[in-house]
Design a protein around this motif. Sequence first.
Motif, short mmCIF file in Angstrom:
data_model
loop_
_atom_site.label_atom_id
_atom_site.label_comp_id
_atom_site.label_asym_id
_atom_site.label_seq_id
_atom_site.Cartn_x
_atom_site.Cartn_y
_atom_site.Cartn_z
N ARG A 20 -18.31 -38.02 -14.07
CA ARG A 20 -18.71 -37.59 -15.40
C ARG A 20 -17.92 -36.34 -15.74
N THR A 21 -17.85 -36.01 -17.02
CA THR A 21 -17.18 -34.78 -17.41
C THR A 21 -18.12 -33.61 -17.17
N ALA A 22 -17.55 -32.43 -16.95
CA ALA A 22 -18.36 -31.24 -16.67
C ALA A 22 -18.71 -30.47 -17.94
N TRP A 23 -18.12 -30.85 -19.08
CA TRP A 23 -18.50 -30.21 -20.33
C TRP A 23 -19.99 -30.46 -20.57
N ALA A 24 -20.67 -29.51 -21.16
CA ALA A 24 -22.07 -29.73 -21.55
C ALA A 24 -22.05 -30.64 -22.77
N THR A 25 -22.69 -31.80 -22.65
CA THR A 25 -22.65 -32.79 -23.72
C THR A 25 -24.04 -33.32 -24.02
N GLU A 26 -24.12 -33.96 -25.18
CA GLU A 26 -25.33 -34.66 -25.60
C GLU A 26 -24.94 -36.09 -25.91
N THR A 27 -25.67 -37.04 -25.37
CA THR A 27 -25.43 -38.45 -25.68
C THR A 27 -26.04 -38.77 -27.03
N TYR A 28 -25.23 -39.35 -27.92
CA TYR A 28 -25.78 -39.71 -29.23
C TYR A 28 -25.78 -41.22 -29.46
N LYS A 29 -25.14 -41.98 -28.58
CA LYS A 29 -25.17 -43.44 -28.71
C LYS A 29 -24.79 -44.05 -27.37
N SER A 30 -25.45 -45.14 -27.01
CA SER A 30 -25.13 -45.86 -25.79
C SER A 30 -25.41 -47.34 -26.04
N ARG A 31 -24.50 -48.18 -25.55
CA ARG A 31 -24.73 -49.61 -25.74
C ARG A 31 -24.05 -50.40 -24.64
N SER A 32 -24.58 -51.59 -24.40
CA SER A 32 -23.97 -52.50 -23.43
C SER A 32 -22.84 -53.26 -24.10
N THR A 33 -21.78 -53.49 -23.33
CA THR A 33 -20.67 -54.31 -23.80
C THR A 33 -20.52 -55.47 -22.83
N LYS A 34 -19.61 -56.39 -23.12
CA LYS A 34 -19.44 -57.51 -22.19
C LYS A 34 -18.78 -57.08 -20.89
N PHE A 35 -18.23 -55.85 -20.85
CA PHE A 35 -17.59 -55.35 -19.64
C PHE A 35 -18.43 -54.33 -18.89
N LEU A 94 -17.35 -42.64 -22.83
CA LEU A 94 -17.26 -43.12 -21.46
C LEU A 94 -17.47 -44.62 -21.48
N ASP A 95 -16.49 -45.36 -20.98
CA ASP A 95 -16.63 -46.80 -20.81
C ASP A 95 -16.79 -47.06 -19.32
N ILE A 96 -17.99 -47.44 -18.91
CA ILE A 96 -18.25 -47.77 -17.51
C ILE A 96 -18.02 -49.27 -17.37
N ILE A 97 -16.93 -49.62 -16.70
CA ILE A 97 -16.50 -51.02 -16.61
C ILE A 97 -16.95 -51.58 -15.27
N ASP A 98 -17.96 -52.43 -15.30
CA ASP A 98 -18.58 -52.94 -14.09
C ASP A 98 -17.62 -53.74 -13.21
N GLU A 99 -16.88 -54.68 -13.83
CA GLU A 99 -16.05 -55.58 -13.02
C GLU A 99 -14.90 -54.85 -12.31
N LYS A 100 -14.40 -53.77 -12.90
CA LYS A 100 -13.33 -53.00 -12.27
C LYS A 100 -13.87 -51.83 -11.46
N LYS A 101 -15.19 -51.60 -11.58
CA LYS A 101 -15.83 -50.47 -10.91
C LYS A 101 -15.11 -49.15 -11.21
#
Length: 112
Positions: A20-35, A94-101
């Motif tokens: 994860r990035t070390a900048w102090a951040t706030e999540t404003y949207k999160s969604r599942s994708t096909k990846f 941040l795109d967390i890509i499951d198949e490529k880990k």
Amino acid sequence: DTYEFPDGNVKLVCHDVRQRTAWATETYKSRSTKFGTRIHKKCLGVFVCSEEDCGFVTRPQYCRNARPVPTSAKCSVHHHAELQYLPCNVKIVLDIIDEKKCVEIKNHGKHN
């Protein structure tokens, strides 16, 4: 470290899905994708010492629906100095890509 503090318009690929990035951040949207999962974040900025030429910087604590507050109340060098808040308009995806880990980190803009 570039992964911790990306700056400018950059795209990085990290093969540690816990990264994860070390900048102090706030999540404003999160969604599942096909990846995997896409997370949209905004930078909360930083607090700096009001004394000229002081390099003291601290990240804000996250307070939902409130103005960010510093993690420390005073500068560690100039104890009498107030901290000034510098907001930041940078967006991070941040795109967390499951198949490529892996995680693709897209930083949009220059941090304060």
